[in-house]
Scaffold this motif. Structure first.
Motif, PDB file in Angstrom:
ATOM      1  N   GLN A 212      -2.333   5.602   2.302  1.00  0.00           N
ATOM      2  CA  GLN A 212      -3.426   5.130   3.125  1.00  0.00           C
ATOM      3  C   GLN A 212      -3.919   6.248   4.010  1.00  0.00           C
ATOM      4  O   GLN A 212      -3.135   6.825   4.767  1.00  0.00           O
ATOM      5  CB  GLN A 212      -2.989   3.923   3.961  1.00  0.00           C
ATOM      6  CG  GLN A 212      -4.136   3.216   4.646  1.00  0.00           C
ATOM      7  CD  GLN A 212      -3.761   1.827   5.107  1.00  0.00           C
ATOM      8  OE1 GLN A 212      -2.600   1.430   5.038  1.00  0.00           O
ATOM      9  NE2 GLN A 212      -4.740   1.076   5.576  1.00  0.00           N
TER      10      GLN A 212
ATOM     11  N   GLY B 113      -4.999   7.245  -2.521  1.00  0.00           N
ATOM     12  CA  GLY B 113      -5.330   6.381  -1.405  1.00  0.00           C
ATOM     13  C   GLY B 113      -6.749   5.854  -1.557  1.00  0.00           C
ATOM     14  O   GLY B 113      -7.486   6.232  -2.468  1.00  0.00           O
ATOM     15  N   GLN B 114      -7.163   5.025  -0.630  1.00  0.00           N
ATOM     16  CA  GLN B 114      -8.456   4.349  -0.750  1.00  0.00           C
ATOM     17  C   GLN B 114      -9.614   5.217  -0.312  1.00  0.00           C
ATOM     18  O   GLN B 114     -10.758   4.884  -0.571  1.00  0.00           O
ATOM     19  CB  GLN B 114      -8.467   3.052   0.069  1.00  0.00           C
ATOM     20  CG  GLN B 114      -8.778   3.232   1.529  1.00  0.00           C
ATOM     21  CD  GLN B 114      -7.628   3.789   2.329  1.00  0.00           C
ATOM     22  OE1 GLN B 114      -6.604   4.179   1.802  1.00  0.00           O
ATOM     23  NE2 GLN B 114      -7.803   3.839   3.641  1.00  0.00           N
TER      24      GLN B 114
ATOM     25  N   VAL C  26       0.846  -1.186   0.000  1.00  0.00           N
ATOM     26  CA  VAL C  26       0.000   0.000   0.000  1.00  0.00           C
ATOM     27  C   VAL C  26       0.878   1.231   0.000  1.00  0.00           C
ATOM     28  O   VAL C  26       1.719   1.399   0.863  1.00  0.00           O
ATOM     29  CB  VAL C  26      -0.920   0.017   1.237  1.00  0.00           C
ATOM     30  CG1 VAL C  26      -1.748   1.295   1.234  1.00  0.00           C
ATOM     31  CG2 VAL C  26      -1.820  -1.197   1.234  1.00  0.00           C
TER      32      VAL C  26
ATOM     33  N   CYS D 126      -2.664  10.767   6.212  1.00  0.00           N
ATOM     34  CA  CYS D 126      -2.397   9.897   5.072  1.00  0.00           C
ATOM     35  C   CYS D 126      -0.924   9.541   5.088  1.00  0.00           C
ATOM     36  O   CYS D 126      -0.063  10.426   4.987  1.00  0.00           O
ATOM     37  CB  CYS D 126      -2.772  10.595   3.772  1.00  0.00           C
ATOM     38  SG  CYS D 126      -2.375   9.651   2.285  1.00  0.00           S
TER      39      CYS D 126
ATOM     40  N   THR E 106     -11.325   7.969   2.852  1.00  0.00           N
ATOM     41  CA  THR E 106     -11.906   7.813   4.179  1.00  0.00           C
ATOM     42  C   THR E 106     -13.161   8.679   4.245  1.00  0.00           C
ATOM     43  O   THR E 106     -13.152   9.831   3.833  1.00  0.00           O
ATOM     44  CB  THR E 106     -10.893   8.181   5.280  1.00  0.00           C
ATOM     45  OG1 THR E 106     -11.467   7.915   6.568  1.00  0.00           O
ATOM     46  CG2 THR E 106     -10.454   9.634   5.197  1.00  0.00           C
TER      47      THR E 106
ATOM     48  N   TYR F 282       2.362   7.754   3.442  1.00  0.00           N
ATOM     49  CA  TYR F 282       2.804   7.497   2.078  1.00  0.00           C
ATOM     50  C   TYR F 282       4.198   6.896   2.072  1.00  0.00           C
ATOM     51  O   TYR F 282       4.947   6.968   3.048  1.00  0.00           O
ATOM     52  CB  TYR F 282       2.773   8.783   1.243  1.00  0.00           C
ATOM     53  CG  TYR F 282       3.550   9.946   1.805  1.00  0.00           C
ATOM     54  CD1 TYR F 282       2.910  10.922   2.570  1.00  0.00           C
ATOM     55  CD2 TYR F 282       4.909  10.102   1.580  1.00  0.00           C
ATOM     56  CE1 TYR F 282       3.604  12.003   3.073  1.00  0.00           C
ATOM     57  CE2 TYR F 282       5.612  11.170   2.092  1.00  0.00           C
ATOM     58  CZ  TYR F 282       4.945  12.120   2.841  1.00  0.00           C
ATOM     59  OH  TYR F 282       5.634  13.186   3.363  1.00  0.00           O
TER      60      TYR F 282
END
Length: 123
Positions: A4, A114-115, A1, A21, A117, A23
């Motif tokens: 995130q 990122g995914q 990843v 986040c 939030t 990285y």
């Protein structure tokens, strides 16, 4: 990843949560970083960006004076401090790595995402 994001959740109007986040240093330490958001039924929009050194920031007008972007390259983390949240701030928030050390406001200025939030602001 490689990216995130953390820190979302359900908050009340006026709350001041902080998103983080993490990285990959190897990939992103010399890149600008940005935060975008996408509300239900809307396109993803730019929120804020910060250059690689952390001394230049840019914000969309609707969050100026309320949100602050910052980064700590020693910790490989970019933050989005959100103050005085409003229901219209409800969205999925994404962090992204820019294509260069200074990046713009468009999604195509960013390469990695990122995914996301979810931040939900209740009235």
């Amino acid at each position: 990843v490689q990216l995130q994001a953390f820190g979302g959740g359900l908050v009340q109007t006026g709350a001041s949560p902080r998103l983080s986040c993490s990285y990959s240093r190897r990939i992103f330490s010399n890149n600008a970083m940005g935060w975008f958001r996408q509300a239900p039924g809307k396109e993803r929009e730019f929120v804020a960006s910060i250059n690689w050194r952390g001394d230049t920031t840019t914000y969309t007008d609707s969050v100026k004076g309320r949100f602050t972007i910052a980064r700590d390259n020693a910790k490989n983390t970019v933050y989005l401090q959100m103050n005085n949240l409003k229901p219209e701030d409800t969205a999925i928030y994404y962090c992204a790595a820019g294509r260069s050390s200074y990046s713009g406001r468009q999604t195509h200025d960013y390469t990695y995402w990122g995914q996301g939030t979810l931040v939900t602001v209740s009235s």
